[in-house]
Write a protein that holds these residues in place. Sequence first.
Motif, PDB file in Angstrom:
ATOM      1  N   GLN A  40       0.810  -1.032   0.002  1.00 53.79           N
ATOM      2  CA  GLN A  40       0.042   0.096   0.032  1.00 53.79           C
ATOM      3  C   GLN A  40       0.631   1.231   0.087  1.00 53.79           C
ATOM      4  OE1 GLN A  40      -3.707   0.038  -0.203  1.00 53.79           O
ATOM      5  NE2 GLN A  40      -2.804  -1.989  -0.777  1.00 53.79           N
ATOM      6  N   THR A  41       0.527   2.355  -0.872  1.00 51.13           N
ATOM      7  CA  THR A  41       0.903   3.710  -0.849  1.00 51.13           C
ATOM      8  C   THR A  41       0.151   4.666  -0.887  1.00 51.13           C
ATOM      9  OG1 THR A  41       0.912   3.569  -3.174  1.00 51.13           O
ATOM     10  CG2 THR A  41       3.001   2.390  -2.506  1.00 51.13           C
ATOM     11  N   GLU A  42       0.492   5.863  -1.068  1.00 49.92           N
ATOM     12  CA  GLU A  42      -0.271   7.068  -0.886  1.00 49.92           C
ATOM     13  C   GLU A  42      -0.966   7.332  -2.474  1.00 49.92           C
ATOM     14  OE1 GLU A  42      -1.551   8.593   1.721  1.00 49.92           O
ATOM     15  OE2 GLU A  42      -0.560   7.050   2.927  1.00 49.92           O
ATOM     16  N   LYS A  43      -0.423   6.560  -3.201  1.00 49.09           N
ATOM     17  CA  LYS A  43      -0.847   6.727  -4.635  1.00 49.09           C
ATOM     18  C   LYS A  43      -2.450   6.691  -4.927  1.00 49.09           C
ATOM     19  CE  LYS A  43       0.677   5.206  -9.324  1.00 49.09           C
ATOM     20  NZ  LYS A  43       1.511   4.387 -10.066  1.00 49.09           N
ATOM     21  N   ASP A  44      -2.838   7.434  -5.740  1.00 51.98           N
ATOM     22  CA  ASP A  44      -4.143   7.653  -6.194  1.00 51.98           C
ATOM     23  C   ASP A  44      -4.699   6.158  -6.751  1.00 51.98           C
ATOM     24  OD1 ASP A  44      -4.840   9.949  -4.951  1.00 51.98           O
ATOM     25  OD2 ASP A  44      -4.550  10.993  -6.851  1.00 51.98           O
ATOM     26  N   ILE A  45      -5.924   5.705  -6.774  1.00 48.70           N
ATOM     27  CA  ILE A  45      -6.327   4.798  -7.679  1.00 48.70           C
ATOM     28  C   ILE A  45      -6.083   4.945  -9.095  1.00 48.70           C
ATOM     29  CG2 ILE A  45      -8.566   5.510  -7.853  1.00 48.70           C
ATOM     30  CD1 ILE A  45      -9.817   3.032  -7.258  1.00 48.70           C
ATOM     31  N   GLU A  46      -5.798   3.708  -9.685  1.00 46.55           N
ATOM     32  CA  GLU A  46      -5.125   3.678 -11.092  1.00 46.55           C
ATOM     33  C   GLU A  46      -6.367   3.097 -12.025  1.00 46.55           C
ATOM     34  OE1 GLU A  46      -0.870   3.064 -13.262  1.00 46.55           O
ATOM     35  OE2 GLU A  46      -1.268   2.314 -11.190  1.00 46.55           O
ATOM     36  N   GLU A  47      -6.751   3.716 -12.959  1.00 50.99           N
ATOM     37  CA  GLU A  47      -7.478   2.724 -13.971  1.00 50.99           C
ATOM     38  C   GLU A  47      -6.401   2.412 -15.312  1.00 50.99           C
ATOM     39  OE1 GLU A  47     -11.765   2.831 -16.716  1.00 50.99           O
ATOM     40  OE2 GLU A  47     -10.678   4.723 -15.677  1.00 50.99           O
ATOM     41  N   ILE A  48      -5.833   1.112 -14.978  1.00 46.40           N
ATOM     42  CA  ILE A  48      -4.926   0.515 -15.994  1.00 46.40           C
ATOM     43  C   ILE A  48      -5.542   0.454 -17.241  1.00 46.40           C
ATOM     44  CG2 ILE A  48      -3.205   0.069 -14.431  1.00 46.40           C
ATOM     45  CD1 ILE A  48      -3.989  -2.692 -14.652  1.00 46.40           C
ATOM     46  N   SER A  49      -6.950  -0.074 -17.456  1.00 45.51           N
ATOM     47  CA  SER A  49      -7.554  -0.231 -18.735  1.00 45.51           C
ATOM     48  C   SER A  49      -9.107  -0.053 -18.290  1.00 45.51           C
ATOM     49  CB  SER A  49      -7.345  -1.758 -19.059  1.00 45.51           C
ATOM     50  OG  SER A  49      -7.763  -2.719 -18.250  1.00 45.51           O
ATOM     51  N   PRO A  50      -9.831   0.112 -19.237  1.00 44.48           N
ATOM     52  CA  PRO A  50     -11.350   0.162 -19.112  1.00 44.48           C
ATOM     53  C   PRO A  50     -11.864  -0.642 -17.828  1.00 44.48           C
ATOM     54  CG  PRO A  50     -10.911   0.422 -21.318  1.00 44.48           C
ATOM     55  CD  PRO A  50      -9.569  -0.108 -20.808  1.00 44.48           C
ATOM     56  N   ASN A  51     -12.481  -0.244 -17.027  1.00 46.02           N
ATOM     57  CA  ASN A  51     -13.161  -0.970 -15.807  1.00 46.02           C
ATOM     58  C   ASN A  51     -12.130  -1.585 -14.762  1.00 46.02           C
ATOM     59  OD1 ASN A  51     -15.561  -0.257 -17.066  1.00 46.02           O
ATOM     60  ND2 ASN A  51     -15.803  -2.188 -18.339  1.00 46.02           N
ATOM     61  N   LEU A  52     -10.864  -1.623 -15.161  1.00 49.70           N
ATOM     62  CA  LEU A  52     -10.025  -2.148 -14.207  1.00 49.70           C
ATOM     63  C   LEU A  52      -9.180  -1.254 -13.506  1.00 49.70           C
ATOM     64  CD1 LEU A  52      -8.426  -4.639 -13.127  1.00 49.70           C
ATOM     65  CD2 LEU A  52      -7.201  -4.639 -15.167  1.00 49.70           C
ATOM     66  N   PHE A  53      -9.304  -1.036 -12.069  1.00 49.10           N
ATOM     67  CA  PHE A  53      -8.751  -0.197 -11.126  1.00 49.10           C
ATOM     68  C   PHE A  53      -7.765  -0.782 -10.351  1.00 49.10           C
ATOM     69  CE2 PHE A  53     -12.799   1.436 -12.626  1.00 49.10           C
ATOM     70  CZ  PHE A  53     -12.507   2.453 -12.822  1.00 49.10           C
ATOM     71  N   ILE A  54      -6.517  -0.300  -9.949  1.00 46.46           N
ATOM     72  CA  ILE A  54      -5.543  -0.768  -9.154  1.00 46.46           C
ATOM     73  C   ILE A  54      -5.672   0.091  -7.803  1.00 46.46           C
ATOM     74  CG2 ILE A  54      -3.171  -1.229  -8.749  1.00 46.46           C
ATOM     75  CD1 ILE A  54      -4.434  -3.080 -10.776  1.00 46.46           C
ATOM     76  N   VAL A  55      -5.959  -0.591  -6.673  1.00 44.81           N
ATOM     77  CA  VAL A  55      -6.054   0.067  -5.591  1.00 44.81           C
ATOM     78  C   VAL A  55      -4.895   0.230  -4.930  1.00 44.81           C
ATOM     79  CG1 VAL A  55      -7.308   0.301  -3.294  1.00 44.81           C
ATOM     80  CG2 VAL A  55      -8.449  -0.312  -5.397  1.00 44.81           C
ATOM     81  N   HIS A  56      -4.042   1.307  -4.569  1.00 43.42           N
ATOM     82  CA  HIS A  56      -2.996   1.609  -3.856  1.00 43.42           C
ATOM     83  C   HIS A  56      -3.035   1.908  -2.381  1.00 43.42           C
ATOM     84  CE1 HIS A  56      -0.506   1.247  -7.853  1.00 43.42           C
ATOM     85  NE2 HIS A  56      -1.674   2.066  -8.118  1.00 43.42           N
ATOM     86  N   ASN A  57      -4.177   2.803  -2.173  1.00 41.34           N
ATOM     87  CA  ASN A  57      -4.275   3.263  -0.859  1.00 41.34           C
ATOM     88  C   ASN A  57      -5.661   2.727  -0.482  1.00 41.34           C
ATOM     89  OD1 ASN A  57      -4.761   4.602   1.428  1.00 41.34           O
ATOM     90  ND2 ASN A  57      -3.972   6.581   0.713  1.00 41.34           N
ATOM     91  N   HIS A  58      -5.482   1.383   0.317  1.00 37.90           N
ATOM     92  CA  HIS A  58      -6.585   0.699   0.455  1.00 37.90           C
ATOM     93  C   HIS A  58      -7.624   1.466   1.321  1.00 37.90           C
ATOM     94  CE1 HIS A  58      -9.094  -2.796   2.443  1.00 37.90           C
ATOM     95  NE2 HIS A  58      -8.693  -3.124   1.201  1.00 37.90           N
ATOM     96  N   ASP A  59      -6.954   1.770   2.456  1.00 38.09           N
ATOM     97  CA  ASP A  59      -7.905   2.338   3.495  1.00 38.09           C
ATOM     98  C   ASP A  59      -8.738   3.657   2.759  1.00 38.09           C
ATOM     99  OD1 ASP A  59      -7.008   0.435   5.348  1.00 38.09           O
ATOM    100  OD2 ASP A  59      -5.537   1.852   6.337  1.00 38.09           O
ATOM    101  N   GLN A  60      -8.133   4.439   2.299  1.00 42.63           N
ATOM    102  CA  GLN A  60      -8.631   5.566   1.599  1.00 42.63           C
ATOM    103  C   GLN A  60      -9.766   5.222   0.656  1.00 42.63           C
ATOM    104  OE1 GLN A  60      -6.935   7.954  -1.300  1.00 42.63           O
ATOM    105  NE2 GLN A  60      -7.447   9.933  -0.370  1.00 42.63           N
TER     106      GLN A  60
END
Length: 329
Positions: A40-60
Amino acid sequence: MDIIIYPPTINWTFMKQRPQQLMKKFADSGYKVFYCNQTQTEKDIEEISPNLFIVHNHDQWLKEILPKARKNKKVGIWCSWAKLASTLKKYEPNWIIYDCVDEFADWIKYEPEMVKIADAIVCTAERLKKKLQNNYPTKRTELIRNAYDQEMMLHENSKDIIIPKKKIGYIGAWAPWIDEELISRLARTLNYVEIEIIGIEFGKKFNLHHIPNIKFLGHKPHSELPNFLKNYSLCIIPFRINPITLATNPVKMYEYLATGHPVVSTNLPECYLAQPYVDVANNHVDFINKVRNRLQNPGNSLERKQFALNNTWSHRVNQAIHLIREISK
């Protein structure tokens, strides 16, 4: 479409495996997929392809983003690590699927709690299915094996590929289940053939540098693997026989076969079921003889490619979607 969450287990960029493949195909099918990185990092959620999001900051994400995203939608959990069972209620899921991918002894103790809260179980191998059905006879259990990623384009003919000499390839983790003695005997017996090994050292150090016709390249990004695979004459699955490998359905088997190259494996049940597309050996001598034979007589490459194309991740996710629809009615 509804939401699928893959809770923190492995990072998205750590070796492209079953979780990444399935989540990408779910997203391609219209589901909104949140893949939660383990780191986990402070990085914002990242949409790497349509409908697919990588969650970096889980708690937020859990506090601020998921509540808004889930409005009027069902939320499902696809979990492949039984140890996370006690953490899943915080997602308030409508359904949970436990994806049993291996038979690691350290994981089994967490399994009863995961199975208890799961609406269904999926698994990757026939041995796992029989064990799960025996241990949990009232729980719905489906067999959804691993598969071939068509985006690798391994099945496409490459006119510019020239194999100057015989080369054997192994791609996968260099782990305790690798039969190091078998590879050493193979290299010494067929000393006119180069053996190339690609993969991370996973709980085991590579100790065959002293054998001149073995080349260890270490980890390579998944996107680079096709360039190596297409240059092999033959591919191997040199696993020891133990509880882990007896329940393994190797992803590499499908990727190897997609190239059309001959594939020789030790006597793994899931490879045995893939005969005649895979040559399965009963012992070291048999393995070496089968490799020698296939280097001289490769056999039908088109049939191997077709087997891979009949077993893609698209096929597998269609199975999974059918299951999801049934348990979430």
